[in-house]
Design a protein around this motif. Sequence first.
Motif, PDB file in Angstrom:
ATOM      1  N   PRO A 283      -3.635   9.747 -20.766  1.00 44.81           N
ATOM      2  CA  PRO A 283      -2.469   8.893 -21.059  1.00 44.81           C
ATOM      3  C   PRO A 283      -1.383   8.941 -19.982  1.00 44.81           C
ATOM      4  N   ILE A 284      -1.121  10.135 -19.438  1.00 45.51           N
ATOM      5  CA  ILE A 284      -0.085  10.244 -18.413  1.00 45.51           C
ATOM      6  C   ILE A 284      -0.450   9.430 -17.177  1.00 45.51           C
ATOM      7  N   ASN A 285      -1.689   9.621 -16.669  1.00 45.44           N
ATOM      8  CA  ASN A 285      -2.110   8.890 -15.483  1.00 45.44           C
ATOM      9  C   ASN A 285      -2.231   7.393 -15.751  1.00 45.44           C
ATOM     10  N   ALA A 286      -2.631   7.028 -16.974  1.00 44.10           N
ATOM     11  CA  ALA A 286      -2.737   5.602 -17.309  1.00 44.10           C
ATOM     12  C   ALA A 286      -1.370   4.928 -17.257  1.00 44.10           C
ATOM     13  N   GLN A 287      -0.357   5.592 -17.797  1.00 44.04           N
ATOM     14  CA  GLN A 287       0.984   5.008 -17.793  1.00 44.04           C
ATOM     15  C   GLN A 287       1.572   4.963 -16.381  1.00 44.04           C
ATOM     16  N   LEU A 288       1.315   5.999 -15.591  1.00 41.98           N
ATOM     17  CA  LEU A 288       1.773   5.967 -14.201  1.00 41.98           C
ATOM     18  C   LEU A 288       1.055   4.866 -13.425  1.00 41.98           C
ATOM     19  N   GLY A 289      -0.238   4.647 -13.726  1.00 39.02           N
ATOM     20  CA  GLY A 289      -0.968   3.555 -13.084  1.00 39.02           C
ATOM     21  C   GLY A 289      -0.412   2.200 -13.480  1.00 39.02           C
ATOM     22  N   ASN A 290      -0.054   2.031 -14.761  1.00 40.31           N
ATOM     23  CA  ASN A 290       0.553   0.771 -15.205  1.00 40.31           C
ATOM     24  C   ASN A 290       1.904   0.541 -14.533  1.00 40.31           C
ATOM     25  N   LEU A 291       2.664   1.621 -14.375  1.00 41.31           N
ATOM     26  CA  LEU A 291       3.959   1.518 -13.697  1.00 41.31           C
ATOM     27  C   LEU A 291       3.777   1.089 -12.243  1.00 41.31           C
TER      28      LEU A 291
ATOM     29  N   THR B  87       0.832  -1.207   0.000  1.00 42.69           N
ATOM     30  CA  THR B  87       0.000   0.000   0.000  1.00 42.69           C
ATOM     31  C   THR B  87       0.859   1.246   0.000  1.00 42.69           C
ATOM     32  N   ALA B  88       1.961   1.217   0.745  1.00 42.29           N
ATOM     33  CA  ALA B  88       2.871   2.359   0.775  1.00 42.29           C
ATOM     34  C   ALA B  88       3.464   2.614  -0.607  1.00 42.29           C
ATOM     35  N   VAL B  89       3.817   1.536  -1.320  1.00 40.78           N
ATOM     36  CA  VAL B  89       4.352   1.685  -2.675  1.00 40.78           C
ATOM     37  C   VAL B  89       3.296   2.306  -3.598  1.00 40.78           C
ATOM     38  N   SER B  90       2.041   1.871  -3.472  1.00 35.17           N
ATOM     39  CA  SER B  90       0.964   2.403  -4.306  1.00 35.17           C
ATOM     40  C   SER B  90       0.722   3.878  -4.019  1.00 35.17           C
ATOM     41  N   LEU B  91       0.782   4.260  -2.743  1.00 31.04           N
ATOM     42  CA  LEU B  91       0.524   5.653  -2.369  1.00 31.04           C
ATOM     43  C   LEU B  91       1.600   6.593  -2.915  1.00 31.04           C
ATOM     44  N   ILE B  92       2.830   6.098  -3.002  1.00 29.62           N
ATOM     45  CA  ILE B  92       3.900   6.915  -3.575  1.00 29.62           C
ATOM     46  C   ILE B  92       3.591   7.233  -5.044  1.00 29.62           C
ATOM     47  N   MET B  93       3.138   6.228  -5.780  1.00 28.81           N
ATOM     48  CA  MET B  93       2.788   6.442  -7.180  1.00 28.81           C
ATOM     49  C   MET B  93       1.556   7.341  -7.312  1.00 28.81           C
ATOM     50  N   VAL B  94       0.608   7.216  -6.381  1.00 22.19           N
ATOM     51  CA  VAL B  94      -0.579   8.073  -6.411  1.00 22.19           C
ATOM     52  C   VAL B  94      -0.195   9.529  -6.178  1.00 22.19           C
ATOM     53  N   ALA B  95       0.734   9.746  -5.247  1.00 20.51           N
ATOM     54  CA  ALA B  95       1.199  11.114  -4.990  1.00 20.51           C
ATOM     55  C   ALA B  95       1.811  11.722  -6.248  1.00 20.51           C
ATOM     56  N   LEU B  96       2.554  10.911  -6.998  1.00 20.45           N
ATOM     57  CA  LEU B  96       3.142  11.382  -8.258  1.00 20.45           C
ATOM     58  C   LEU B  96       2.043  11.710  -9.269  1.00 20.45           C
ATOM     59  N   MET B  97       0.997  10.859  -9.340  1.00 20.83           N
ATOM     60  CA  MET B  97      -0.117  11.106 -10.253  1.00 20.83           C
ATOM     61  C   MET B  97      -0.844  12.400  -9.892  1.00 20.83           C
ATOM     62  N   MET B  98      -1.072  12.638  -8.602  1.00 23.08           N
ATOM     63  CA  MET B  98      -1.770  13.840  -8.172  1.00 23.08           C
ATOM     64  C   MET B  98      -0.959  15.092  -8.500  1.00 23.08           C
ATOM     65  N   PHE B  99       0.363  15.004  -8.350  1.00 28.32           N
ATOM     66  CA  PHE B  99       1.226  16.143  -8.663  1.00 28.32           C
ATOM     67  C   PHE B  99       1.147  16.487 -10.145  1.00 28.32           C
ATOM     68  N   VAL B 100       1.226  15.462 -10.994  1.00 29.53           N
ATOM     69  CA  VAL B 100       1.159  15.690 -12.443  1.00 29.53           C
ATOM     70  C   VAL B 100      -0.219  16.226 -12.828  1.00 29.53           C
ATOM     71  N   THR B 101      -1.287  15.666 -12.230  1.00 26.07           N
ATOM     72  CA  THR B 101      -2.648  16.116 -12.529  1.00 26.07           C
ATOM     73  C   THR B 101      -2.834  17.581 -12.177  1.00 26.07           C
ATOM     74  N   GLY B 102      -2.308  17.990 -11.008  1.00 24.22           N
ATOM     75  CA  GLY B 102      -2.438  19.390 -10.600  1.00 24.22           C
ATOM     76  C   GLY B 102      -1.765  20.342 -11.568  1.00 24.22           C
ATOM     77  N   LYS B 103      -0.590  19.964 -12.042  1.00 23.49           N
ATOM     78  CA  LYS B 103       0.137  20.819 -12.975  1.00 23.49           C
ATOM     79  C   LYS B 103      -0.597  20.945 -14.313  1.00 23.49           C
ATOM     80  N   VAL B 104      -1.032  19.818 -14.853  1.00 25.01           N
ATOM     81  CA  VAL B 104      -1.692  19.834 -16.161  1.00 25.01           C
ATOM     82  C   VAL B 104      -3.063  20.503 -16.072  1.00 25.01           C
ATOM     83  N   ALA B 105      -3.806  20.246 -14.961  1.00 21.18           N
ATOM     84  CA  ALA B 105      -5.130  20.851 -14.801  1.00 21.18           C
ATOM     85  C   ALA B 105      -5.040  22.372 -14.719  1.00 21.18           C
TER      86      ALA B 105
END
Length: 295
Positions: free
Chosen positions: A233-241, A148-166
């Motif tokens: 696409p960005i969030n999809a690839q980060l989710g796959n990673l 779960t900790a590993v997943s949350l790290i990737m989620v934090a990265l997704m949220m950061f990218v989403t905030g910038k693009v949004a």
Amino acid sequence: MIIVFVCILISVLANVQGSLFIQNLIDDYITPMIQSGSRDFGPMLGAILRVAIFYAIGAASAFIYAKIMVYVTQGTMRDLRCQIFEHMESLPIKYFDTHPHGDIMSVYTNDIDTLRQMISQSIPQVFSSFITVVGTLGSMLVLSVPLTAVSLIMVALMMFVTGKVAGLSGKYFVKQQKNIGKVNGYIEEMVEGQKVVKVFCHEDKSLEEFKALNDELCDSAYNANKFANLMGPINAQLGNLSYVVCAIVGGAMALGGFAGLTLGKLASFLTFNKSFNMPISQVSQQLNSIVMAQA
């Protein structure tokens, strides 16, 4: 609206329990049958039927809230148009002389349709995604805290990218809505006053001004949708990673018996990992509709 939220909650919980069942299916039924060589599928069939019933209840709940939202959305839009029309009837003549008619009509068409999309799709989707994230996160913590900790790290990265693009897409969505009003207003004025345009030989000048306004709209719409469409696409690839990293780490933990992780728990966790990343991607995409509605 309470009924809608309850139906969404039931639908999400039905999907969560289905993912949790994967652990029981592997650890409590498939693995013991393989080890003992048993061919008695009766208990496993009964468990599958129980899960199927829960899925059927979730599907019925999803259908009910989708049906209700149709009536809620259309009723809200009808009331909103009536209120706008009544308000415009009370406005002074000066308002209509100082605002292009096409811009005013754009409020009834483009702006109202954007609000319809937000009410019928974005708000229910955001609430459903929130419930899914909370339920999925709780289940992931029960299955494996390290993964779960590993997943949350990737989620934090997704949220950061989403905030910038949004932030970038939101700026251009505001410009797009303004430019739509300008183009509609200019078209309405030129069509209504086409006789005056012809009398004063203003055709070329009108066409030049229209092209300038149209180019502004094209530029703002292009940039708004460019950044908005990058989110998926960005969030999809980060989710796959995230899925791949959890699979590798979890596989090593399951083979080594670390932290009590079994193959059933790993398979269930990976399903939750996909379910955890999907709502976040959906929310990031619905942010575009919300930003447009605000514009």
